[in-house]
Write a protein that holds these residues in place. Structure first.
Motif, PDB file in Angstrom:
ATOM      1  N   VAL A 196      -4.045   4.434  -4.076  1.00 50.20           N
ATOM      2  CA  VAL A 196      -3.983   3.240  -3.232  1.00 50.20           C
ATOM      3  C   VAL A 196      -5.292   2.476  -3.360  1.00 50.20           C
ATOM      4  CG1 VAL A 196      -3.668   2.398  -0.879  1.00 50.20           C
ATOM      5  CG2 VAL A 196      -2.458   4.456  -1.668  1.00 50.20           C
TER       6      VAL A 196
ATOM      7  N   ALA B 204      -8.146  -2.084   0.441  1.00 46.13           N
ATOM      8  CA  ALA B 204      -7.649  -3.369   0.936  1.00 46.13           C
ATOM      9  C   ALA B 204      -8.041  -3.497   2.396  1.00 46.13           C
ATOM     10  CB  ALA B 204      -6.133  -3.462   0.774  1.00 46.13           C
TER      11      ALA B 204
ATOM     12  N   LYS C 200      -0.122  -6.012   5.058  1.00 46.17           N
ATOM     13  CA  LYS C 200      -0.533  -5.749   3.690  1.00 46.17           C
ATOM     14  C   LYS C 200      -0.345  -4.278   3.343  1.00 46.17           C
ATOM     15  CE  LYS C 200      -3.823  -9.538   3.166  1.00 46.17           C
ATOM     16  NZ  LYS C 200      -5.206  -9.927   2.824  1.00 46.17           N
ATOM     17  N   HIS C 201      -0.565  -3.390   4.293  1.00 41.39           N
ATOM     18  CA  HIS C 201      -0.373  -1.959   4.035  1.00 41.39           C
ATOM     19  C   HIS C 201       1.088  -1.657   3.716  1.00 41.39           C
ATOM     20  CE1 HIS C 201      -4.229  -0.054   5.932  1.00 41.39           C
ATOM     21  NE2 HIS C 201      -4.497  -1.012   5.052  1.00 41.39           N
TER      22      HIS C 201
ATOM     23  N   THR D 175       3.271  -3.755   2.420  1.00 37.95           N
ATOM     24  CA  THR D 175       3.550  -4.309   1.093  1.00 37.95           C
ATOM     25  C   THR D 175       2.975  -3.420   0.005  1.00 37.95           C
ATOM     26  OG1 THR D 175       3.479  -6.527   2.050  1.00 37.95           O
ATOM     27  CG2 THR D 175       3.310  -6.351  -0.354  1.00 37.95           C
ATOM     28  N   MET D 176       1.802  -2.864   0.240  1.00 38.89           N
ATOM     29  CA  MET D 176       1.177  -1.992  -0.754  1.00 38.89           C
ATOM     30  C   MET D 176       1.961  -0.688  -0.899  1.00 38.89           C
ATOM     31  SD  MET D 176      -2.820  -2.601   0.209  1.00 38.89           S
ATOM     32  CE  MET D 176      -3.332  -1.253  -0.816  1.00 38.89           C
ATOM     33  N   ARG D 177       2.490  -0.147   0.223  1.00 35.21           N
ATOM     34  CA  ARG D 177       3.289   1.068   0.113  1.00 35.21           C
ATOM     35  C   ARG D 177       4.559   0.820  -0.685  1.00 35.21           C
ATOM     36  NH1 ARG D 177       2.858   1.125   5.649  1.00 35.21           N
ATOM     37  NH2 ARG D 177       1.031   2.174   6.496  1.00 35.21           N
TER      38      ARG D 177
ATOM     39  N   ALA E   3       5.013  -1.480  -2.983  1.00 36.59           N
ATOM     40  CA  ALA E   3       4.637  -1.665  -4.381  1.00 36.59           C
ATOM     41  C   ALA E   3       4.286  -0.334  -5.037  1.00 36.59           C
ATOM     42  CB  ALA E   3       3.450  -2.630  -4.473  1.00 36.59           C
ATOM     43  N   ARG E   4       3.681   0.557  -4.266  1.00 36.84           N
ATOM     44  CA  ARG E   4       3.326   1.878  -4.800  1.00 36.84           C
ATOM     45  C   ARG E   4       4.571   2.696  -5.119  1.00 36.84           C
ATOM     46  NH1 ARG E   4       0.295   6.637  -1.442  1.00 36.84           N
ATOM     47  NH2 ARG E   4      -0.225   7.990  -3.212  1.00 36.84           N
TER      48      ARG E   4
END
Length: 263
Positions: free
Chosen positions: A26, A29, A35-36, A38-40, A42-43
């Motif tokens: 990760v 950020a 945003k967290h 969205t990042m999860r 995407a991950r």
């Protein structure tokens, strides 16, 4: 790729942790909830794509499924065999449960049928069928079951024995033989005294004609299988003789019959 399960029979057991290990780290950020999330997402999407690439977790599992189509049971992956056994056992449990419910409902419906001795004993079939009904009705008076249920079970046994015997089932043929013997005994016991022998003989002839289908292919002749011998014996005699090597000329004293000339 790291595996967390020990190999069994020379095969590596796949672990779902292998899929999680392929997740990229990760990145740093700001601490924002949106945003967290969205990042999860995407991950996870990146890990899903990576697992289907060559060498990935899902890619290898799909390859094992593809190879299992043409492989034997011992060559299949352990997780495929475990899934197949679990699915087969679950299907058997469901079938047994459904069969028990159907059999219970059938027996309850048969027991609820009012007692009747139907048939007036006229005709060829009535001559055979009416004594059976009378015998079962008399015996049902001493049992906690309706005569109609006994008669239905008698018919079902004959039908199963006839159909199963036609297809060569050994158990169905045994049931057919017991069905015929029991039917003849009931007819002999319940038929009128004056026509007892005729009714029993007529029933025996009907049962013999039906046995042409129920016992199809059954023969009393011994079956002799003539198979060629698996090992062929060819008697041969092998002699091994050891011959002395010839002596080169000039190395020895010469032949024994050659002597020097004496004066």
């Amino acid at each position: 790729m790291t595996h967390h399960d020990k190999p069994v029979n020379g095969q590596d057991n796949p672990s779902f942790l292998d899929l999680l290990n392929q997740l990229p780290p990760v990145p740093t950020a700001p601490k924002l909830e949106g945003k967290h999330a969205t990042m999860r997402f995407a991950r996870l999407r990146t890990a899903w794509k990576a697992s289907w690439e060559e060498g990935g977790f899902l890619y290898q599992r799909w390859e094992e499924v593809f190879r299992a189509r043409n492989a034997s049971w011992h060559e299949a992956a352990n997780w495929i065999k475990a899934a197949a056994l679990f699915g087969g056992l679950s299907l058997i449990v469901l079938m047994l449960d459904a069969t028990g419910d159907i059999a219970s409902a059938t027996l309850k419906s048969l027991s609820a049928v009012p007692a009747t001795s139907g048939g007036d004993g006229r005709g060829l079939w009535g001559t055979v069928d009416h004594p059976v009904r009378v015998f079962l009705a008399d015996q049902a008076a001493y049992l906690s079951v309706a005569p109609a249920a006994l008669y239905a079970f008698w018919q079902l046994t004959g039908l199963v024995g006839l159909v199963g015997g036609f297809f060569g089932n050994a158990g169905a043929r045994i049931a057919w033989l017991l069905f015929g013997i029991g039917s003849l005994a009931m007819i002999w016991s319940a038929a009128p005294a004056g026509g007892r022998a005729a009714a029993t003989g007529l029933a025996a002839l009907m049962w013999a004609l039906a046995s042409m289908f129920a016992l199809r292919g059954l023969t009393l002749r011994p079956v002799v299988h003539n198979h060629p011998p698996q090992y062929q014996f060819n008697p041969e005699l092998h002699l091994h003789a050891t011959l002395p090597a010839p002596t080169p000329a000039g190395d020895g004293p010469g032949p024994d019959n050659v002597h020097p000339r004496q004066r």
